[in-house]
Design an enzyme around this catalytic site. Structure first.
Site, PDB file in Angstrom:
ATOM      1  N   LYS A 177      22.495  23.325  37.433  1.00  0.00           N
ATOM      2  CA  LYS A 177      21.732  23.823  36.442  1.00  0.00           C
ATOM      3  C   LYS A 177      22.738  24.034  35.099  1.00  0.00           C
ATOM      4  CE  LYS A 177      22.139  28.335  38.010  1.00  0.00           C
ATOM      5  NZ  LYS A 177      21.535  29.538  38.904  1.00  0.00           N
ATOM      6  N   TYR A 214      41.894  36.715  10.869  1.00  0.00           N
ATOM      7  CA  TYR A 214      40.848  37.615  10.331  1.00  0.00           C
ATOM      8  C   TYR A 214      40.984  39.032  10.514  1.00  0.00           C
ATOM      9  CZ  TYR A 214      37.645  33.674   9.141  1.00  0.00           C
ATOM     10  OH  TYR A 214      37.062  32.653   8.607  1.00  0.00           O
TER      11      TYR A 214
HETATM   12  C1  LIG Z   1      22.334  29.628  39.870  1.00  0.00           C
HETATM   13  C2  LIG Z   1      21.749  29.762  41.254  1.00  0.00           C
HETATM   14  C3  LIG Z   1      22.335  29.513  42.598  1.00  0.00           C
HETATM   15  C4  LIG Z   1      23.940  29.149  42.606  1.00  0.00           C
HETATM   16  O1  LIG Z   1      24.491  30.288  42.606  1.00  0.00           O
HETATM   17  P1  LIG Z   1      26.070  30.408  42.452  1.00  0.00           P
HETATM   18  O2  LIG Z   1      26.372  31.635  42.601  1.00  0.00           O
HETATM   19  O3  LIG Z   1      26.515  29.734  41.295  1.00  0.00           O
HETATM   20  O4  LIG Z   1      26.705  29.539  43.832  1.00  0.00           O
HETATM   21  C5  LIG Z   1      21.749  29.293  43.692  1.00  0.00           C
HETATM   22  N1  LIG Z   1      20.374  29.766  43.519  1.00  0.00           N
HETATM   23  C6  LIG Z   1      19.772  30.313  42.735  1.00  0.00           C
HETATM   24  C7  LIG Z   1      18.311  30.630  42.630  1.00  0.00           C
HETATM   25  C8  LIG Z   1      20.467  30.451  41.388  1.00  0.00           C
HETATM   26  O5  LIG Z   1      19.846  30.720  40.345  1.00  0.00           O
END
Ligand SMILES: *Cc1c(COP(=O)(O)O)cnc(C)c1O
Length: 344
Positions: free
Chosen positions: A32, A241
């Site tokens: 994702k 800044y």
């Molecule tokens: C993001 C996510 C993962 C992966 O999690 P990590 O901590 O990055 O390994 C797995 N399952 C769900 C439902 C997630 O939202």
């Protein structure tokens, strides 16, 4: 060239995925948010080539992008499920929505009665998924349609001592007892909690990309920032800044080509370190939109660039300096970097 270079080591990524996969029966891959900012196309193709067959994304739009990158074959699961307006995309690109509610189940059954789906259960995080009462009412109807996967997500897997892990494990087992369907509970943190959390499929994300809580991960992201200009600053002069840094002694200051528009969040101001080889250089004063200023007084050479992420500094070390987590550092990495992919 006035842009930084982000190098993604696809061999290290694949190795991390394989090492995490060796804990359980099968590892999926969570890609994702553009593969946590590292580029979903190259990342997913490298993982597919190494044998990954189940991928997870947040939205159907991400699923569509992923399907185009991977072609037919691998399963693409969508955490947000079947949202209104997604039916065509789900059907045309063969996505598998993880249905989160009775509304989503109804929508899926009506729009795409023959299309595959999974079920997401809420075992205590109260974010996504069907609650125990909802599942008790719907389980039979859903199971009659043979879901591809049933999953839930742990809220506290990066805290191995948390009682929440044991509670959620128990609720997940209760909600799925006796069901003939592949089950998944563990992301990276859960993978490391022990075999009782693995079920049929693990879903590592951050660990593949080199982040905590997978402390044995190989680094995957390397970020090199070019020096645009170097100047000598007198005692009493300020840098950046709002006079964010005031020199007590004479200082040699390098101005580098990256700022908060590139994901170097402002919370790194006066806190983050950069590296010239093994030598640490302090970020001075405020992070600007496109620039940072760094103390190079102690260097004997004139650097052409400095390293922000790499072997010397992990995403978690940098995150700690800015009071955040590796996930946020990675997913904030900007679009202006020249991106290179090695291996894969
Ligand atoms: C993001 C996510 C993962 C992966 O999690 P990590 O901590 O990055 O390994 C797995 N399952 C769900 C439902 C997630 O939202």
């Amino acid at each position: 060239m006035a842009s930084g270079t982000l190098t993604v080591d696809l061999d290290a990524l694949v190795q991390n995925w394989q090492n995490l996969g060796a804990f359980g029966p099968e590892a999926g891959a969570v890609v994702k948010a553009d593969a946590y900012g590292l580029g979903v196309g190259p990342v997913a193709r490298a993982l597919a080539k190494a044998g990954a067959r189940k991928f997870f994304v947040a939205t159907s739009e991400e699923g569509a992008t992923l399907r185009r990158a991977l072609g037919d074959g691998p399963e693409v699961f969508v955490f947000s499920g079947h949202m209104a307006g997604d039916s065509d995309m789900i059907a045309d690109l063969s996505l598998t929505p993880m249905l989160n509610s009775i509304d989503q189940l109804q929508r899926h059954m009506e729009a795409l009665p023959k299309a595959p789906f999974g079920i997401q259960l809420d075992t205590g995080m109260n974010r996504l998924g069907m609650e125990p009462a909802e599942w008790a009412a719907l389980g039979e109807i859903a199971m009659a349609k043979s879901p591809a996967l049933i999953m839930s997500h742990l809220s506290s897997a990066d805290e191995p001592q948390s009682a929440m892990n044991i509670l959620q494990l128990r609720v997940f087992k209760e909600m799925t007892a006796g069901l003939d369907v592949p089950r998944s509970l563990a992301a990276t943190g859960g993978t490391l909690l022990g075999s009782e959390y693995h079920f049929d499929l693990t879903r590592p994300g951050i660990g593949m990309y080199g982040g905590a809580p997978y402390t044995d991960a190989l680094p995957v992201a390397y970020l090199e920032l070019p020096v645009i200009q170097i100047r000598d600053v007198e005692a009493g002069e300020s840098v950046g800044y709002n006079m964010g840094y005031v020199a007590r002694q004479p200082r040699r200051v390098a101005t580098l080509a990256a700022g908060y528009a590139d994901g170097l969040i402002r919370a790194m101001s006066s806190k983050a370190k950069l590296f010239y080889g093994q030598r640490e250089c302090a970020l001075l004063g405020r992070v600007s939109m496109d620039l940072i200023t760094v103390d190079i007084t102690h260097l004997t050479e004139t650097p052409a660039s400095l390293t922000l992420l790499g072997r010397q500094q992990s995403v978690d070390t940098l995150a700690a300096a800015a009071g955040t987590i590796g996930y946020e550092i990675l997913t904030s990495l900007g679009a202006r970097y020249t991106r290179r992919y090695s291996g894969g």
